[in-house]
Design a protein around this motif. Structure first.
Motif: not given
Length: 245
Positions: A154, A161-163, A166-167, A197
């Motif tokens: 990070n 929620g913008q990493h 995370d999207r 992930k």
């Protein structure tokens, strides 16, 4: 294929962004690749890599990734001072700003007569991460990420929620993920975290881990591995040839 090069200064939400354009000479329409540099911006190795892609029939755009933080045309040296400045710039730019940079390039491409409407992304080091970030844009159909830093951590500033990880639900295109096993910046545990992930998200991706160090694609310095670099280019060109043409 003979190529030509020029630059444009594109307006973005965070200021003017110098973007280098390398594309085939003459008439014709071609798919485009947004090509993201290391923290040093468009150095000699990055320009040569971009021209190599262009010579295979792609319009390649190389943005200055830290345009908000440096005068246009800035190139950092591959030394301690350049590395320190580039890492400081990386820590100062929010992840969301790369989204508006990507949007500016995609919108500009749409108005170019030599663009055929198909676009992918590619990058090295932080540029591998920024290519991954570009894949959040719906137009990006194919993305080649080489030893993408900071996906497992990070360390790039971002809002809730913008990493980039995370999207993942926003990614529609195919991903090519290439890593060096001897890369201290992305250890085995970090690579395994990213792999899991992507798999859990059901993304369309191919995964390659080679016996290479960080920056093995860079054709300057002691970590360059010409054989691995050629393999990497072939994998990326295969992806773009299948998906963008």
């Amino acid at each position: 294929m003979i190529t030509q090069s020029h630059f444009v200064d594109l307006p973005t939400a965070t200021g003017s962004m110098r973007t280098y354009v390398h594309r085939p000479s003459g008439d014709g329409q071609y798919p485009a690749v947004l090509f993201y540099s290391e923290i040093f911006q468009q150095t000699g190795p990055i320009e040569r890599a971009a021209r190599l892609l262009a010579g295979h029939g792609y319009a390649v755009l190389v943005p200055e990734v830290f345009h908000e933080l440096n005068p246009a045309g800035t190139v950092l040296a591959y030394d301690d001072a350049g590395r320190d400045k580039g890492n400081a710039d990386k820590a100062a730019k929010p992840a969301e700003s790369y989204d508006s940079d990507n949007r500016a390039m995609i919108d500009w491409l749409a108005a170019q007569p030599w663009y055929d409407g198909h676009v992918g992304a590619m990058g090295f080091c932080i540029g591998g991460h920024l290519a991954f970030r570009a894949a959040l844009q719906p137009e990006i159909a194919a993305t080649a990420c080489f030893y993408a830093t900071d996906l497992h951590s990070n360390t790039i500033p971002n809002g809730p929620g913008q990493h980039s990880m995370d999207r993942l639900a926003e990614i529609r295109g195919e991903l090519l993920m290439i890593w060096g096993k001897q890369d201290p910046h992305i250890p085995a545990a970090g690579r395994a975290q990213v792999y899991q992930k992507l798999a859990d998200a059901g993304l369309d991706f191919t995964w390659h881990e080679f016996n290479g160090q960080h920056a093995f694609m860079r054709d300057e310095g002691e970590r360059y591995d010409a054989q691995l670099a050629l393999t990497g280019y072939r994998l990326a060109l295969d992806l773009f040839g299948r998906v963008l043409r």
